[in-house]
Design a protein around this motif. Sequence first.
Motif, short mmCIF file in Angstrom:
data_model
loop_
_atom_site.label_atom_id
_atom_site.label_comp_id
_atom_site.label_asym_id
_atom_site.label_seq_id
_atom_site.Cartn_x
_atom_site.Cartn_y
_atom_site.Cartn_z
N LEU A 119 -1.52 -12.65 -2.29
CA LEU A 119 -0.64 -11.47 -2.28
C LEU A 119 -1.42 -10.15 -2.17
O LEU A 119 -1.04 -9.28 -1.39
N PRO A 120 -2.50 -9.96 -2.93
CA PRO A 120 -3.22 -8.68 -2.84
C PRO A 120 -3.86 -8.42 -1.48
O PRO A 120 -4.24 -7.28 -1.19
N ARG A 121 -3.99 -9.46 -0.65
CA ARG A 121 -4.65 -9.29 0.64
C ARG A 121 -3.66 -8.94 1.76
O ARG A 121 -4.09 -8.54 2.85
N LEU A 122 -2.36 -9.09 1.51
CA LEU A 122 -1.37 -8.83 2.54
C LEU A 122 -1.33 -7.36 2.91
O LEU A 122 -1.51 -6.49 2.06
N ARG A 123 -1.08 -7.09 4.17
CA ARG A 123 -1.03 -5.72 4.65
C ARG A 123 0.26 -5.47 5.42
O ARG A 123 0.82 -6.36 6.07
N VAL A 124 0.73 -4.21 5.33
CA VAL A 124 1.87 -3.72 6.10
C VAL A 124 1.37 -2.57 6.96
O VAL A 124 0.76 -1.63 6.43
N LEU A 125 1.59 -2.64 8.25
CA LEU A 125 1.17 -1.57 9.15
C LEU A 125 2.40 -0.74 9.50
O LEU A 125 3.40 -1.28 10.00
N ALA A 126 2.33 0.56 9.25
CA ALA A 126 3.48 1.44 9.46
C ALA A 126 3.02 2.75 10.06
O ALA A 126 1.90 3.22 9.82
N SER A 127 3.91 3.38 10.80
CA SER A 127 3.62 4.65 11.43
C SER A 127 3.33 5.73 10.40
O SER A 127 3.94 5.77 9.32
N ALA A 128 2.41 6.61 10.74
CA ALA A 128 2.13 7.76 9.88
C ALA A 128 3.35 8.66 9.75
O ALA A 128 3.45 9.45 8.80
N SER A 139 8.51 0.26 -1.29
CA SER A 139 8.80 -1.18 -1.23
C SER A 139 7.56 -2.01 -1.51
O SER A 139 7.61 -3.01 -2.22
N ALA A 140 6.44 -1.59 -0.95
CA ALA A 140 5.19 -2.33 -1.17
C ALA A 140 4.85 -2.38 -2.66
O ALA A 140 4.40 -3.40 -3.17
N LYS A 141 5.06 -1.26 -3.34
CA LYS A 141 4.79 -1.23 -4.78
C LYS A 141 5.73 -2.17 -5.52
O LYS A 141 5.32 -2.93 -6.41
N LEU A 142 7.03 -2.12 -5.17
CA LEU A 142 8.01 -2.99 -5.84
C LEU A 142 7.73 -4.47 -5.57
O LEU A 142 8.04 -5.32 -6.41
N LEU A 143 7.15 -4.76 -4.42
CA LEU A 143 6.89 -6.15 -4.05
C LEU A 143 5.56 -6.67 -4.58
O LEU A 143 5.16 -7.78 -4.26
N GLY A 144 4.87 -5.86 -5.37
CA GLY A 144 3.64 -6.32 -5.99
C GLY A 144 2.45 -6.37 -5.07
O GLY A 144 1.48 -7.09 -5.34
N LEU A 145 2.50 -5.62 -3.97
CA LEU A 145 1.36 -5.61 -3.07
C LEU A 145 0.27 -4.69 -3.60
O LEU A 145 0.49 -3.92 -4.54
N ALA A 146 -0.90 -4.76 -2.99
CA ALA A 146 -2.03 -3.94 -3.43
C ALA A 146 -1.74 -2.46 -3.19
O ALA A 146 -0.96 -2.11 -2.29
N PRO A 147 -2.35 -1.58 -3.96
CA PRO A 147 -2.14 -0.14 -3.77
C PRO A 147 -2.44 0.35 -2.36
O PRO A 147 -1.85 1.33 -1.90
#
Length: 501
Positions: free
Chosen positions: A192-201, A210-218
């Motif tokens: 889980l900590p290694r997953l990444r989301v790529l999003a527009s600036a 959402s990333a924070k709520l889903l327990g992803l890395a900071p």
Amino acid sequence: MSPRTSTAAPTAAAGNAATARAHLFNSRTLDAYRESLAAGVATVAEQVARVDGPFTGVTPQQLAPRVDAVDLDRPLHDPGAALAELEQVYLRDAVYFHHPRYLAHLNCPVVIPALLGEAVLSAVNSSLDTWDQSAGGTLIERRLIDWTAGRIGFGPGADGVFTSGGSQSNLHALLLAREEALHRLGGDRALLPRLRVLASAAGHFSVQKSAKLLGLAPDAVVTVPTDADRRMRPEALAAELERCRREGRPVMAVVATAGTTDFGTIDPLPDLAELCERAGAWLHVDAAYGCGLLVSPTRRHLLAGIERAASVTVDYHKSFFQPVSSSALVVADAAVLRHATYHADYLNPARMVEQRIPNQVDKSLQTTRRFDALKLWLTLRVMGADGVGALFDEVLDRAADAHDLVAADPRFEVVTRSQLSTLVFRYLPAGDGAHPLADGANLHARAALAASGAAVVAGTTVEGRHFLKFTLLNPETTLADIAEVLDLLAGHAEAFLTDTA
């Protein structure tokens, strides 16, 4: 306790209960229901008729004492009196989105068929979690999801569910994407900590939330640079996808935007879809703003490529002229919605699936949910999709004219031309964008305009500088309205410069 006290208390309670029952909506109180709603409609109509600006300019310090003075433990026992009080604490100082000089946020004027739907759904009060609480409501919502999926270009395997808004739809999509990514990786949640989301600036902040709520890395959300028009650069996305692959950081989702909040721009969806397909990455398109293009008679082509997404956010309460709340998440593959399913014995036991009982809670993050779909249903049945699309087209035409108007005005500078209906610009003191008082003048102009009640505009920052923003969603807004607001803004900015000199 004395005998007198012990008998009086139940008598008083019984009297209160009898009085309260008169307010319950049922077959015995229909006259009171008709009278109360008619009085409420009349009150709102009278207020709207009196409104001569989108806002009164009231401050929190002015309004709070009126609200605080209401004793909630001393009921008025009269709907008319309660409505009169409501005028003082709410209606008189409400921000009215129907006014043509409301140009601030993504709040649309609403259509009357949707207001009819709001009245019906509130009275019947269906809860759209299980069939035994909604029946026809379940089928209407499902039919609208199918209709929306068809407009997107998804196949017969698509599905989705109504939500409270774009932020929840984005959260839901990223939850599904996270679970699909972990499933592909063998179900190892240690990844889980290694997953990444790529999003527009230029994308929406709900992706980070959402990333924070889903327990992803900071640092899970990686922002992809945009071009001069604030559209995600495909070559930059390709580089980030390759970097994540090289570093062993699985990309659980790429979030593209069809209508950025600030700039109204649409990412190059076909190019991004191609890159995601090559990389095996989930493509989510946040079309909360731009979803109105799905029914546009002239601009549907701007969403080309959206049909290649894995999931799409739509906000009917932005560009379909629906009251809040009315949003949906639509997915290309219905099977992924299983990640939001939980079977509770008292509500939706697993045996109901075998019995083919349609329970919307099986695919929703919420349990109790309003029948918000009814508003869109009645809108389509009364106005038709072409009618809604024609209104949105009017808005986009006006925004294009407004861009030309501001771009030709030497008092202002414009950032970029929107593909939708936003306009980011700022006042230039003496025509100088680097003027040391430029930020202060623009901040003051916006605040002073709101305080006057003559108009409401939004603000944002671009590369650390303060800008003003028009967000047009009202077909009734004219170019003359926009020109008047520009003159007012310039006047307030000039007054600031004079006072500061």
